[in-house]
Design an enzyme around this catalytic site. Structure first.
Site, PDB file in Angstrom:
ATOM      1  N   GLY A 133     -15.772 -13.122   5.299  1.00 28.82           N
ATOM      2  CA  GLY A 133     -16.897 -12.192   5.420  1.00 28.82           C
ATOM      3  C   GLY A 133     -16.422 -10.755   5.334  1.00 28.82           C
ATOM      4  N   GLY A 186     -18.064  -6.350   5.648  1.00 32.11           N
ATOM      5  CA  GLY A 186     -19.157  -5.418   5.887  1.00 32.11           C
ATOM      6  C   GLY A 186     -18.690  -4.004   5.608  1.00 32.11           C
ATOM      7  N   GLY A 187     -19.550  -3.050   5.947  1.00 28.35           N
ATOM      8  CA  GLY A 187     -19.205  -1.670   5.688  1.00 28.35           C
ATOM      9  C   GLY A 187     -18.050  -1.170   6.530  1.00 28.35           C
ATOM     10  CG  MET A 188     -18.526  -0.441  10.347  1.00 29.48           C
ATOM     11  SD  MET A 188     -18.067   1.307  10.300  1.00 29.48           S
ATOM     12  CE  MET A 188     -17.072   1.410  11.784  1.00 29.48           C
ATOM     13  N   GLY A 189     -15.595  -3.316   8.057  1.00 27.31           N
ATOM     14  CA  GLY A 189     -14.369  -4.096   8.080  1.00 27.31           C
ATOM     15  C   GLY A 189     -14.471  -5.405   7.335  1.00 27.31           C
ATOM     16  CB  VAL A 241     -14.631 -11.522   9.020  1.00 32.90           C
ATOM     17  CG1 VAL A 241     -14.338 -12.653  10.012  1.00 32.90           C
ATOM     18  CG2 VAL A 241     -15.500 -10.462   9.683  1.00 32.90           C
ATOM     19  CE  LYS A 270     -16.316  -6.446  13.317  1.00 35.38           C
ATOM     20  NZ  LYS A 270     -17.516  -6.335  14.206  1.00 35.38           N
ATOM     21  CG  ASP A 312     -27.682  -7.182  13.868  1.00 34.38           C
ATOM     22  OD1 ASP A 312     -28.802  -7.107  13.316  1.00 34.38           O
ATOM     23  OD2 ASP A 312     -26.614  -7.171  13.231  1.00 34.38           O
TER      24      ASP A 312
END
Length: 422
Positions: free
Chosen positions: A24, A26-29, A31, A45, A138
Site C-alpha cells: 500500500g 499514500g501521500g505521506m508514506g 506500507v 509503514k 476514518d
C-alpha cells in the site's frame, strides 16, 4: 491483498524487519510487507523521506502513542515502532486477505445476513475502541481487512481522543474520507463524538450491501455539499429491505439521531436471529465467504524446487519451501472463491471404484492366474499384451485421476481447516 515487488529505491530492512514487497501507499508514506527475524509477518509503514520534518515526526509519534493504547480482537495490533528513526516507521499485525473495497469490487455485495454479521462485528470492535477514549475518524471500506479469522479494522492514523478538542491536525482542517464522513466532521466541528464512527460504519455497511457509498460525485466540492446538506438523503438504492431501517438511522444527518454502537449490535443480532442462526454461526459464514482463497504470503515466500517451474499462478496456493513433498501426481490448484472448500461427499453405497485403498478384485482369467504364478506361456503373454493395449491406458488414467482426487480432497480439507476460526 495485492503485493507488489520492491523498487530499487525501497529499503530492504527496517528495525530488524526484512521487507518483502509493497502492500500500500499514500501521500505521506509507503506500507510494506515485512517479516521479523522469527518469521512473523507484519505491515511496516514508513514515512517518505521527502515529507519528513519536525511536524511530521511529531504527528507520527502521536500516532504511535495512540496505537499503543488501541487493543481488541478486531483491531490490527501494533508490533513495534521507531518515530526517531530515519525514516520513521511502525509495524502492525499483517492481515492476509482483501479489504472490503477490493472484495466487493471483485465479488459483488454481501448478502444481507453477512452484512449484518459484519455490522455486529465491527460495531463491537469500535465500541471497544471508544471505551479506550478514542475515535477512529476514518473508517471506510479500505480500512476493513477480511482476514482468515474474520474482519479487522486498520489505520488509526487519524484517531483522536474523544474527550478532547485537540486534534492531530491544524485547526479548521478537515481530514478524512469525504464519502464516509458525517456532516459534523465535514463541517469541521469540534469536539467530535462517537457518533462520527457510527455514521462511517453505516457507510461501510451500505457499501458492503449495495456496492456504493451514501453520496457519489466526481467533484469533491459537490460531494462535500451533498454530505452537509440536510435536504439531500443518502442513496440507499440496492440495499436489502431488512437493512434499510438500520442504515437509515446510522446515516442520520444529526449526530444525536444515530443509534449507539451497542444498539447497532443488538439490531444486527436481531436480523441474524430472524434467519434462524446464532451470531457466532453468521460470523463463521462471513469468514468462510470472504477469506482469500490463495495463501498470498506463502505464494510470495515460496522458493521453487530444483527442476520445477518458477511460475506461480495468480489464483493458486503455493506450498511453503519447507513443506513435505506431496504424493506423486499432477499439481492441484488451490480452491478458488468459486469452488466449494469441501468436496461433496460420495453417494452412499457407491465407493470410488478405482480407489487405491480398495484392493483390486481377483481376475478369473486363466492367463491372469498364470501370470500371478509367474508361468505365462508366450502366447498367453501376447494375448495379455493385446488386452492391455486396449484397456491399460484407460485404467492407468483412472488410477491417476483417483490419486489426484485424493490429493485434491486432502488439500481442500487443509485449506478449509486453515481458514476456519474454530
Amino acid at each position: 491483498m495485492h503485493i507488489a515487488p520492491l523498487s530499487p529505491e525501497d529499503p530492504t530492512e527496517l528495525g530488524g524487519y526484512e521487507l518483502l514487497g509493497r502492500i500500500g501507499h499514500g501521500g505521506m508514506g509507503q506500507v510494506y510487507l515485512g517479516e521479523s527475524p522469527g518469521g512473523e509477518p507484519a505491515a511496516v509503514k514508513v514515512i517518505k523521506p521527502s515529507v519528513v520534518d519536525s511536524e511530521t515526526r511529531q504527528r507520527f509519534a502521536q500516532e504511535v502513542e495512540i496505537l499503543k493504547t488501541v487493543w481488541g480482537a478486531r483491531v490490527a495490533a501494533l508490533l513495534d515502532a521507531d518515530a526517531e528513526a530515519d525514516p520513521p516507521w511502525l509495524a502492525t499485525e499483517y492481515v492476509e486477505g482483501l479489504d472490503l473495497s477490493r472484495h466487493v469490487g471483485s465479488h459483488g455485495p454481501l448478502p444481507a445476513l453477512l452484512t449484518a454479521s459484519l455490522g455486529a462485528t465491527l460495531a463491537e470492535a469500535l465500541a471497544t475502541v471508544h471505551k479506550q477514549g478514542l475515535l477512529h475518524r476514518d473508517l471506510k471500506p479500505a480500512n476493513v481487512l477480511l482476514g482468515p479469522n474474520g474482519p479487522k479494522i486498520i489505520d488509526f492514523g487519524l484517531a483522536v481522543f474523544a474527550e478532547s478538542s485537540v486534534s492531530l491536525t491544524s485547526p479548521n482542517t478537515v481530514v478524512g474520507t469525504p464519502s464516509c464522513m458525517p456532516p459534523e466532521q465535514a463541517n469541521g466541528e469540534r469536539p467530535l463524538t462517537p457518533a462520527v464512527d457510527v455514521y462511517a460504519l453505516g457507510a461501510v455497511l451500505l457499501f458492503a450491501a449495495s456496492g456504493h457509498l451514501p453520496y457519489r460525485a466526481d467533484n469533491i466540492h459537490v460531494l462535500f455539499h451533498q454530505v452537509v446538506d440536510a435536504t439531500i438523503a443518502p442513496d440507499l438504492s440496492g440495499v436489502p429491505e431488512e437493512l434499510v431501517p438500520l442504515l437509515t438511522a446510522m446515516l442520520a444527518h444529526r449526530a444525536q439521531d444515530r443509534p449507539a454502537l451497542d444498539d447497532v449490535v443488538r439490531q444486527c443480532r436481531a436480523l441474524i436471529e430472524a434467519q434462524g442462526l446464532k451470531v457466532a454461526q453468521a460470523r463463521r459464514k462471513l469468514t468462510s465467504y470472504t477469506a482469500a482463497p490463495a495463501h498470498l504470503l506463502d505464494e510470495l515466500l515460496a522458493v521453487p524446487r530444483a527442476g520445477t517451474s518458477s511460475k506461480v499462478p495468480s489464483e493458486a496456493a503455493t506450498a511453503p519451501a519447507d513443506a513435505p513433498p506431496a504424493r506423486q501426481g499432477p499439481a492441484v490448484p488451490a480452491p478458488s472463491s468459486q469452488q466449494p472448500l469441501v468436496p461433496p461427499p460420495a453417494a452412499p453405497g457407491r465407493p470410488d471404484r478405482m480407489s487405491a485403498d480398495t484392493p483390486a478384485a481377483p481376475s478369473t482369467d486363466r492367463t491372469g492366474q498364470a501370470a500371478a504364478r509367474g508361468a505365462v506361456p508366450e502366447q498367453a503373454a501376447a494375448r495379455t499384451a493385446a488386452r492391455s493395449k486396449d484397456r491399460g491406458d484407460a485404467g492407468r488414467r483412472s488410477l491417476r485421476h483417483s490419486a489426484q482426487a485424493r490429493i485434491t480432497a486432502q488439500r481442500l480439507r487443509e485449506a478449509y481447516a486453515a481458514s476456519t476460526p474454530f
